[in-house]
Enzyme design. Structure first.
Site, mmCIF file in Angstrom:
data_model
loop_
_atom_site.group_PDB
_atom_site.id
_atom_site.type_symbol
_atom_site.label_atom_id
_atom_site.label_comp_id
_atom_site.label_asym_id
_atom_site.label_seq_id
_atom_site.Cartn_x
_atom_site.Cartn_y
_atom_site.Cartn_z
ATOM 1 N N THR A 1 0.849 -1.185 0.000
ATOM 2 C CA THR A 1 0.000 0.000 0.000
ATOM 3 C C THR A 1 0.888 1.240 0.000
ATOM 4 O O THR A 1 1.987 1.228 0.544
ATOM 5 C CB THR A 1 -1.008 0.021 1.174
ATOM 6 O OG1 THR A 1 -1.986 1.033 0.922
ATOM 7 C CG2 THR A 1 -0.338 0.294 2.508
ATOM 8 N N HIS B 1 -5.512 -0.717 4.963
ATOM 9 C CA HIS B 1 -5.065 0.679 4.933
ATOM 10 C C HIS B 1 -6.133 1.465 5.687
ATOM 11 O O HIS B 1 -7.157 1.852 5.124
ATOM 12 C CB HIS B 1 -4.940 1.143 3.479
ATOM 13 C CG HIS B 1 -4.365 2.514 3.320
ATOM 14 N ND1 HIS B 1 -3.333 2.763 2.458
ATOM 15 C CD2 HIS B 1 -4.670 3.698 3.880
ATOM 16 C CE1 HIS B 1 -3.026 4.052 2.497
ATOM 17 N NE2 HIS B 1 -3.834 4.642 3.357
ATOM 18 N N CYS C 1 -2.728 7.688 7.965
ATOM 19 C CA CYS C 1 -3.310 6.352 7.894
ATOM 20 C C CYS C 1 -2.307 5.324 8.438
ATOM 21 O O CYS C 1 -1.106 5.568 8.463
ATOM 22 C CB CYS C 1 -3.650 5.976 6.461
ATOM 23 S SG CYS C 1 -4.898 7.030 5.690
#
Length: 165
Positions: free
Chosen positions: A26, A49, A32
């Site tokens: 990711t 994520h 995040c």
């Protein structure tokens, strides 16, 4: 980042599973958190994520469970077990949770990165999943890639290079 093996890409507020020899990656982790939960013996891994700490922040009941720490970890564990992972063998790694912007107020609501990290830790603890290693905090974005074959999480941090945990 490895470009010779098949790589499953996880988007923002997304989660996916891979089995050896696939990799999972990711990008764009700022505040995040990228959480990887894996069963090393069975060579299966899932990555989420996570954007926000709690699903109570959702505006309605029809929300994306991958977006919130409390629902993403639960969904990831459920998918892993349904695909052959042993719940008692699960371990975790995580990265991200940066404080990307400085705010003049000390308002806790604006500290999304640290709140995401705390929420993911709480959920992993709720499922008795040990965190093997983590690279969290700071103020730089990250791209992460996990290899279920060797259990290594590769972390590329903006302006700070690459490392493995």
């Amino acid at each position: 980042m490895n470009n010779t093996l098949s790589v499953e890409k996880v988007g923002i507020a997304d989660l996916k599973l891979v089995k050896t020899p696939q990799l999972i990656r990711t990008s764009g982790l700022g505040s995040c958190v990228g959480v990887i939960i894996y069963d090393f013996e069975r060579k299966i891994a899932g990555m989420a994520h996570v954007m926000l700490p709690e699903s109570s922040l959702a505006k309605d009941n029809n929300f994306n469970p991958a977006k919130y720490a409390d629902t993403a970890v639960e969904k990831l564990v459920s998918l892993l077990v349904a695909n052959g992972a042993k719940a008692t063998s699960l371990k975790a790694k995580m990265a991200g949770g940066a404080q990307m912007f400085q705010f003049s107020s000390a308002n806790e609501l604006m500290r999304i990165g640290p709140r995401n990290v705390s929420a993911v830790r709480n959920e992993l603890d709720r499922f008795n999943i040990h965190i093997v290693s983590e690279d969290v905090g700071g103020n730089s974005g990250r791209t992460i890639e996990f290899n279920p074959t060797n259990g290594i999480l590769l972390i590329k941090t903006v302006n700070k290079g690459t490392k493995e945990i």
